[in-house]
Design an enzyme around this catalytic site. Structure first.
Site, short mmCIF file in Angstrom:
data_model
loop_
_atom_site.label_atom_id
_atom_site.label_comp_id
_atom_site.label_asym_id
_atom_site.label_seq_id
_atom_site.Cartn_x
_atom_site.Cartn_y
_atom_site.Cartn_z
N ASP A 1 0.69 -0.84 0.00
CA ASP A 1 -0.14 -0.11 -0.15
C ASP A 1 0.81 1.50 -0.35
O ASP A 1 1.92 1.81 0.60
CB ASP A 1 -1.26 -0.12 0.92
CG ASP A 1 -1.69 0.28 1.28
OD1 ASP A 1 -2.79 1.57 0.03
OD2 ASP A 1 -2.24 2.03 2.13
N GLU B 1 1.79 -0.31 -5.21
CA GLU B 1 0.51 0.44 -5.73
C GLU B 1 1.27 1.96 -5.39
O GLU B 1 1.95 2.29 -4.69
CB GLU B 1 -0.02 0.82 -4.32
CG GLU B 1 -1.41 1.83 -4.80
CD GLU B 1 -2.42 2.54 -3.26
OE1 GLU B 1 -3.03 3.07 -3.83
OE2 GLU B 1 -1.54 2.19 -2.54
N ASP C 1 -9.88 2.10 -5.03
CA ASP C 1 -10.08 2.77 -4.45
C ASP C 1 -10.10 4.16 -6.12
O ASP C 1 -10.48 5.59 -6.22
CB ASP C 1 -8.06 3.39 -4.87
CG ASP C 1 -7.70 3.00 -3.62
OD1 ASP C 1 -8.38 3.28 -2.49
OD2 ASP C 1 -7.03 2.46 -3.58
#
Length: 598
Positions: A338, A367, A433
């Site tokens: 992340d 990410e 997201d």
């Protein structure tokens, strides 16, 4: 020959005919590459280099090409001995500076129609450090655990539990998420629910599941862990995870987890101890502005204090017995990390080294929403969440890009990416997201199918966000995190997803074949995927009208009749050097020679 030069012609076309230099593709460390520049005969250009791993740059003078045909200048350069992103520009004798003119693709949101001038770059990668062999050819499925499937309705929460002082909100499965989101609404999805739906996932032809966080947390998204070594009780137990992994493996499905190694919850066992005493071993894990009540949180979010990169934090996350290796011990196949840009590159290099030493087959995904070329050099990650790909394909399907502009973006992305990592990229069209794909494309299901058909025909690891195949909508990230509509999925979309994923998995060309652009006009785009045992010609039309096109037949194309694997066109027999076909509105066709159609 035409198929080999088409992308170069398109790149020149979208730049108004100007393409003085095309940088070399990603190249191995210590290799020789040649630079070629179009410049006037009296230009006497020099290439000016910079390397983020070196203190000083250097200059290389270019020489006129033999006979100086077309005002070409050339230089051969030796690439560095370590992975890096080498940058350069050209300076002419009169002081003119030449930099790369490329489309701005956006970072946290897609951008169309904007061009930037920036330094050219060469991704210099380590060819001895590649993604695991098993990764190429996978099809991934992202699951947000609270919203996928519920097996135990009474596991939601203890009434005394809250989310950062706010009462938990229990939702019925057919409701939509709370707006604005507070991270406190739960629908009750759990690991047992996923286990019960593994047959569905297998029927969808998925080969790898990626879960957003599953560790104990106060929130529904769980990107704020309380305890990294404990499965959130609302999702189940460690035994449930083991059973899920083992059952999935029996169906040839791998499982990957989400690693939030940048921040945790301010209610975590670690942060509470840090606030209790400066003599706690956890005090050094965090950066306090004023202890104990002021601290740095990720993006200023007080509930998510950031870790510092002290050796103790590194030992906790990827030391022996640390978080990364502990869950790989369970049989998981890798990690998605992340907010990767919020941690230093050196930290990720160390994580890779530790994970690879213990688990050489672990798949590591970063990410990073922007240009993440520097993460794919063989010293940190195997892939990124490839938002650059998603922005381009969804933008073209929405009519915001012409086919030449799409090809220029995709070919630039390919040039930026080392070949081994190119086949490992997580090619998404949406995620937890983002806006839902269906909503992004204005609820136009044929455009969704078009985008997915292109996604599945392209090299890499296509990723499906749970429920896109069922028609889930959502005009912002949390709104898109709706429960999977098990009672009323969109049957037409679901059948399409099953079909294209199954066809991709059955085609060696679509999984592993090389890639060539063979056609591009304003609305239509064509790719050739070629493997020794299989060839697929994939053609796409983002227009609302049926369009007849003629694709030039390249060298060594298989002879005979070609059939459309998707069933959207009648078989086609090439007419001499032409492949003539009418593409349906918002349609895709995947042609394969009849003798090789498998």
């Amino acid at each position: 020959m035409a198929e080999q030069t088409l992308s170069l012609e398109l790149a020149r076309q979208v730049r108004g005919g100007q393409l003085p230099h095309l940088p070399p593709p990603a190249s191995p460390i210590s290799s020789l590459v040649e630079l070629t520049l179009e410049a006037p005969a009296n230009a006497y250009p020099e290439a000016v280099f910079s390397d983020p791993r070196r203190e000083h740059g250097w200059r290389v003078a270019l020489s006129p090409a033999k006979n100086n045909l077309n005002n070409l200048w050339k230089a051969s350069i030796l690439l560095p001995q370590e992975p890096t992103l080498l940058r350069y520009y050209f300076e002419l004798a009169d002081g003119t500076i030449i930099r790369e003119h490329r489309q701005y693709e956006g970072e946290m949101a897609a951008i169309y129609g904007i061009w930037l001038d920036q330094d050219y770059k060469i991704a210099v990668y380590n060819p001895a450090s590649t993604p695991p062999a098993w990764v190429a050819g996978q099809v991934m499925y992202q699951i947000f655990p609270d919203r996928f499937a519920r097996a135990t309705p009474d596991n939601l929460t203890d009434p005394a539990v809250n989310t950062y002082g706010v009462d938990v909100l229990i939702k019925n499965w057919d409701e939509i998420p709370e707006k604005p989101s507070k991270g406190r609404d739960f629908f009750g999805g759990d690991l047992r629910g996923v286990i019960n739906k593994l047959d569905y996932i297998q029927e969808l032809s998925i080969t790898c599941i990626y879960f957003t966080p599953v560790f104990e947390s106060p929130s529904n998204h769980r990107y704020d862990a309380v305890d990294y070594f404990k499965i959130d009780s609302r999702l189940g137990t460690e035994a449930d995870l083991r059973e899920l992994i083992e059952t999935a493996q029996s169906k040839n499905i791998r499982v990957m987890l989400d690693g939030v190694f940048n921040h945790c919850s301010n209610e975590s066992v670690y942060f509470r101890a840090a606030r209790d005493s400066k003599h706690s071993p956890y005090y050094r894990w965090f950066n306090f502005l004023k202890w104990p009540d002021q601290w740095f949180g990720w993006l200023g979010v007080r509930e998510m204090p950031e870790f510092v990169e002290c050796p103790e934090v590194e030992e906790f996350f990827f030391g022996k017995g640390g978080v990364a290796l502990h869950w790989l011990d369970y049989g998981t196949s890798g990690w998605r990390t992340d907010v990767t840009p919020w941690v230093t590159d050196e930290y990720w290099r160390r994580l890779r080294a530790a994970v690879r030493q213990a688990y050489p087959e672990a798949y590591l995904i970063a990410e990073d929403w922007g240009d993440a070329s520097h993460r794919l050099l063989g010293d940190s990650f195997d892939a990124t969440m490839n938002y650059r790909f998603g922005y381009s394909v969804a933008g073209w399907a929405a009519g915001k890009l012409t086919a030449p502009e799409l090809d220029d973006r995709l070919e630039t992305l390919r040039r930026d990416t080392p070949p081994p990592q190119f086949l490992a990229q997580m090619n998404l069209l949406g995620s937890h997201d983002t806006v839902r794909l269906l909503t992004r494309l204005n609820n136009h299901k044929e455009r969704v199918k078009l985008a997915v058909a292109l996604q599945m025909a392209y090299p890499g690891v296509p990723m499906v966000y749970y429920g896109d195949e069922a028609g889930i909508e959502g005009d912002y990230a949390e709104d898109g995190r709706r429960p999977y509509p098990w009672d009323k999925p969109d049957a037409n979309l679901l059948a399409f997803f099953r079909k294209v994923i199954n066809l991709r998995n059955a085609s060696l060309a679509l999984k592993f074949g090389d890639l060539t652009t063979v056609y591009a006009d304003e609305h239509c785009y064509g790719l050739l995927r070629r493997h020794p045992e299989n060839t697929v010609l994939a053609l796409f039309n983002n227009s609302e009208q049926a369009l007849k096109i003629e694709v030039p037949v390249g060298e060594n194309w298989p002879a005979g009749e070609w059939q459309d694997l998707l069933g959207n066109s009648e078989p086609v027999q090439p007419d001499g050097n032409r492949f003539v076909v009418t593409l349906p509105p918002f349609g895709a066709v995947w042609f394969s020679p009849v003798s090789l159609s498998r």
